[in-house]
Design a protein around this motif. Structure first.
Motif, PDB file in Angstrom:
ATOM      1  N   GLU A 201       0.815  -1.211   0.000  1.00 24.03           N
ATOM      2  CA  GLU A 201       0.000   0.000   0.000  1.00 24.03           C
ATOM      3  C   GLU A 201       0.851   1.265   0.000  1.00 24.03           C
ATOM      4  O   GLU A 201       0.416   2.300  -0.502  1.00 24.03           O
ATOM      5  CB  GLU A 201      -0.966  -0.014   1.187  1.00 24.03           C
ATOM      6  N   SER A 202       2.060   1.191   0.541  1.00 21.95           N
ATOM      7  CA  SER A 202       2.930   2.368   0.544  1.00 21.95           C
ATOM      8  C   SER A 202       3.245   2.836  -0.866  1.00 21.95           C
ATOM      9  O   SER A 202       3.424   4.036  -1.120  1.00 21.95           O
ATOM     10  CB  SER A 202       4.227   2.068   1.295  1.00 21.95           C
ATOM     11  N   ALA A 205       0.658   5.300  -2.447  1.00 21.66           N
ATOM     12  CA  ALA A 205       0.822   6.697  -2.052  1.00 21.66           C
ATOM     13  C   ALA A 205       1.950   7.360  -2.832  1.00 21.66           C
ATOM     14  O   ALA A 205       1.836   8.519  -3.257  1.00 21.66           O
ATOM     15  CB  ALA A 205       1.089   6.782  -0.549  1.00 21.66           C
ATOM     16  N   GLU A 206       3.032   6.631  -3.038  1.00 23.29           N
ATOM     17  CA  GLU A 206       4.157   7.183  -3.792  1.00 23.29           C
ATOM     18  C   GLU A 206       3.769   7.447  -5.241  1.00 23.29           C
ATOM     19  O   GLU A 206       4.129   8.476  -5.823  1.00 23.29           O
ATOM     20  CB  GLU A 206       5.346   6.223  -3.719  1.00 23.29           C
TER      21      GLU A 206
END
Length: 287
Positions: A201-202, A205-206
Motif C-alpha cells: 500500500e505504501s 501513495a508514492e
C-alpha cells in the motif's frame, strides 16, 4: 450509461479483432468502451473504422511495468500515441516480447511439455505475443484445463518454473510519460494476487504523489473485501476509481461490461486528458 474501460483485441492477447470487439461492445449494451491492448495502439484505427453509431471509443494502452520485482500494469487513456518518448518505451517492451516468449517455450520444453514455437506464433497471429498465448497453447496440449490454470508457480506465473522476465517500465517513469503525452494513468487490477506478488500500500501513495490518476477497483480478480479496501485507499489518496471487464474474448470467461466505471469518473478522466479525445461512433463509416 455503461462504460467499460479495459479491453483487449487481437492487436495484443485478445481473441476478437478490434472491429469485432467494438461491435461486441455495442451488442452488450455499452455506451463507451476503451481499447487498451498491451503496449500497443495498433488496433485503434480498425476499431475506429468499425465503430458502431451510439458507441464511443476511448483510445488507450496497458503498459507493462515493474517495481522492486513486482510486475504491474498501468492503463493509459487518451494519450498522444505519437509522443516520441512514450512511443520509444512501448516499442522496447514490444520488441522484447518475442525473445521472451521463445525463452519461455524453451523452459517448458525442458520441463517435458511438447510445446512448439510455431503453435504459440499461430495463436498470437498478428498480435503482440504474450503469456496468454503460451497459456492457450498449454490448454490446447491438455497440460492445463484453462488459461488461468497456466498462471501458477508450476507454469508461467511471475517467478514460476517457466517464467522469463521481460523489459518493463518503472511505473514512476510510466506515469510521467503518460502525463507528458496528455494522458490519464490508472493502475490496473493492483490486487490481483493470483498473478503473483502485488504492490504494498505504501507504493500507492508514492505513485499518487508522482501523478497517478486512479486505481482500477471493480475487476473480476478483486473480491468484495478487496474492492472495499481499494476504494477506501483511493479515497484517502484522492485517486479516481474505475471498473472494467479486462475482456480478452474467449481467452477468459469475463464478459464485456461485466464491471463498469461510474459516468462521473469517466467525465473526470476525459476532462484531465489532453493528448487525445474519445471517438464517437459513426455506424462503422468514417468520413
Amino acid at each position: 450509461m455503461r462504460i467499460d474501460l479495459h479491453t483487449h483485441s487481437t492487436a495484443s492477447d485478445g481473441t476478437d479483432t478490434p472491429a469485432e470487439l467494438v461491435r461486441g461492445a455495442a451488442a452488450a449494451g455499452l455506451d463507451i468502451v476503451a481499447l487498451t491492448d498491451h503496449d500497443t495502439t495498433r488496433g485503434h484505427a480498425e476499431a475506429i473504422a468499425a465503430l458502431p453509431e451510439g458507441l464511443t471509443l476511448v483510445t488507450g494502452a496497458e503498459l507493462s511495468c515493474a517495481l522492486d520485482g513486482v510486475s504491474l500494469h498501468l492503463l493509459a487513456y487518451l494519450f498522444d500515441p505519437d509522443e516520441p518518448e512514450l512511443l520509444r518505451e512501448r516499442e522496447l517492451v514490444r520488441d522484447d516480447r518475442v525473445p521472451r516468449a521463445r525463452a519461455m517455450v524453451g523452459k517448458l520444453r525442458e520441463l517435458g511439455v511438447p510445446v512448439e514455437w510455431d503453435r504459440v506464433a499461430r495463436i498470437a497471429g498478428d498480435g503482440s505475443v504474450g503469456r496468454p498465448h503460451i497459456a492457450t497453447a498449454l490448454v490446447e496440449l491438455g497440460v492445463v484445463p484453462t488459461v488461468s490454470d497456466a498462471f501458477t508457480p508450476q507454469w508461467i506465473a511471475d517467478g514460476g518454473r517457466a517464467h522469463v522476465a521481460k523489459h518493463e517500465l518503472d511505473p514512476f517513469t510510466a506515469v510521467r510519460l503518460v502525463k507528458a503525452a496528455g494522458g490519464v494513468a490508472v493502475l490496473a487490477h493492483p490486487a490481483a494476487a493470483k498473478r503473483g506478488r502485488t504492490l504494498p500500500e505504501s507504493a500507492f501513495a508514492e505513485l499518487a504523489g508522482a501523478g497517478l490518476d486512479g486505481i482500477e477497483v471493480d475487476h473480476a480478480e478483486h473480491d468484495a473485501l478487496t474492492r472495499e479496501r481499494l476504494r477506501a485507499l483511493a479515497g484517502d489518496l484522492g485517486l479516481l476509481t474505475t471498473g472494467s471487464s479486462d475482456y480478452h474474448g474467449s481467452r477468459k470467461e469475463v464478459r464485456l461490461g461485466e464491471y463498469t466505471t461510474d459516468p462521473e469518473i469517466y467525465g473526470e478522466i476525459t476532462r484531465r486528458a489532453t493528448g487525445a479525445f474519445p471517438v464517437p461512433g459513426a455506424g462503422g463509416r468514417r468520413s
